[in-house]
Design an enzyme around this catalytic site. Structure first.
Site, PDB file in Angstrom:
ATOM      1  N   GLY A   1      39.655  38.393  47.316  1.00  0.00           N
ATOM      2  CA  GLY A   1      38.682  39.461  47.194  1.00  0.00           C
ATOM      3  C   GLY A   1      39.364  40.808  47.025  1.00  0.00           C
ATOM      4  CB  CYS A   2      38.233  43.923  45.382  1.00  0.00           C
ATOM      5  SG  CYS A   2      36.534  43.984  46.013  1.00  0.00           S
TER       6      CYS A   2
END
EC number: 1.2.1.38
Length: 344
Positions: A147-148
């Site tokens: 995930g970012c």
């Protein structure tokens, strides 16, 4: 040339992936799929992709058939059956949702409400953070792209956790993201009048990236990481800035901590450690695959503060997926990702 397909090519991440892949010299985009836009060309949806007239959205099976490697830019919980089918046909898969980010099934079920469909697939999959798992990525057929927020926070604290320099319980990650992080689907939180000239926290102490960060940092932890994570939306298109508050175990010399970061990341092509006294900001990384880190010490309160910035669409998503592709296919890791950050 390696034939590369994109499943779910019309969302923000899928479109960014196509944009970056179109400049990659070692691959050819074999096809894209979309359930919402089947039969439409990508340049009819994104007119800036004028030269990609031949890319028309198809069914997943058609794209899988023609591809050596598959990117899946789909909502979390959707990819696993498609990956199972593709792996059975000897395809390499890089999933950009959360389906393969966890080894702990109970944690995945708690946060995503699903069990693993094919546990053996998860046993052989690898969490695709190159700075943590490069050697495992090289041998993998299924890669779960991080995930970012998780990428920003983990790169920010990996040197401290791996060397046991901080208290591993009580880390606070205060993170701000541009609106593309909320995805393309319309929502109240991303509606212009609700986000313009505003700034808000969301999913406070209840965001799904929290267990992802903890699980993967615990692979190098000595005590067990516990994290308080507070994400915020800010009215910009792209970028993440994570301010991470940690407590050193012993008195520190900030110059030595800086040296440890420089040493830890000296071979990493996409991590930049700023000189002491400089502050990382989103404009350091926008439109690039870089993660930029600055290191600060509050001596009055004994807090070591790490500021970690990246472009959530590139190093936080599509660029990191291409970096993983380069690693697993034996290409130069920087291939297709050497663009410098935009100046403004």
């Amino acid at each position: 040339m390696v034939q590369v397909g994109v499943i779910g090519g019309t969302g923000y991440v899928g479109a960014e992936l196509i944009r970056l892949l179109s400049n990659h010299n070692k691959i050819k985009i074999s096809g894209i799929s979309s359930t919402s836009y089947e039969g439409k060309s990508i340049n009819s949806l994104y007119p800036g992709f004028y030269d990609l007239k031949e890319l028309v959205c198809e069914k997943d099976d058609e794209v899988i058939k023609r591809s050596d490697l598959i990117f899946l830019a789909l909502p979390s919980g959707v990819s696993e059956p498609i990956v199972e089918k593709a792996v059975a046909k000897d395809k390499i898969c890089i999933d950009m949702g959360a389906d393969f980010r966890f080894k702990n099934e109970s944690s995945y079920k708690k946060w995503y409400g699903k069990n693993f469909i094919t546990p053996k697939l998860h046993e052989s999959s690898v969490y695709g953070l190159p700075e943590l798992n490069r050697e495992y990525i090289k041998k993998s057929r299924v890669i779960g792209n991080p995930g970012c927020y998780a990428t920003s926070v983990q790169i920010g604290v990996l040197p401290l956790i791996s060397k046991g320099l901080i208290e591993e319980k009580g880390i606070i990650a205060d993170c701000k993201s541009g609106l593309t992080g909320a995805g393309k689907t319309l929502s109240e939180s991303s509606h212009f009048v609700n986000c313009n000239e505003s700034f808000s926290a969301y999913k406070v102490a209840n965001h799904r990236h929290t267990p992802e960060i903890e699980e993967n940092l615990n692979s190098v932890s000595k005590e067990g990481v516990k994290l308080t994570f507070i994400p915020h939306l800010i009215p910009i298109n792209r970028g993440i800035l994570s301010t991470i508050y940690t407590t050193p175990k012993d008195p520190i010399d900030i110059e030595k901590i800086h040296q440890k970061y420089c040493e830890f990341y000296k071979e990493e092509p996409f991590v930049r450690i700023l000189p002491l006294g400089k502050v990382s900001k989103i404009n350091n990384v926008r439109l690039s695959n870089y993660c930029c880190i600055s290191i600060h010490y509050d001596s009055e309160n004994n807090k070591l503060i790490i500021i970690s910035c990246l472009d959530n669409m590139i190093k936080g998503a599509a660029g990191q997926a291409i970096q993983n592709m380069n690693i697993v296919l034996g290409f130069d890791e920087k291939e297709g990702l050497t663009a410098l950050p935009a100046v403004f």
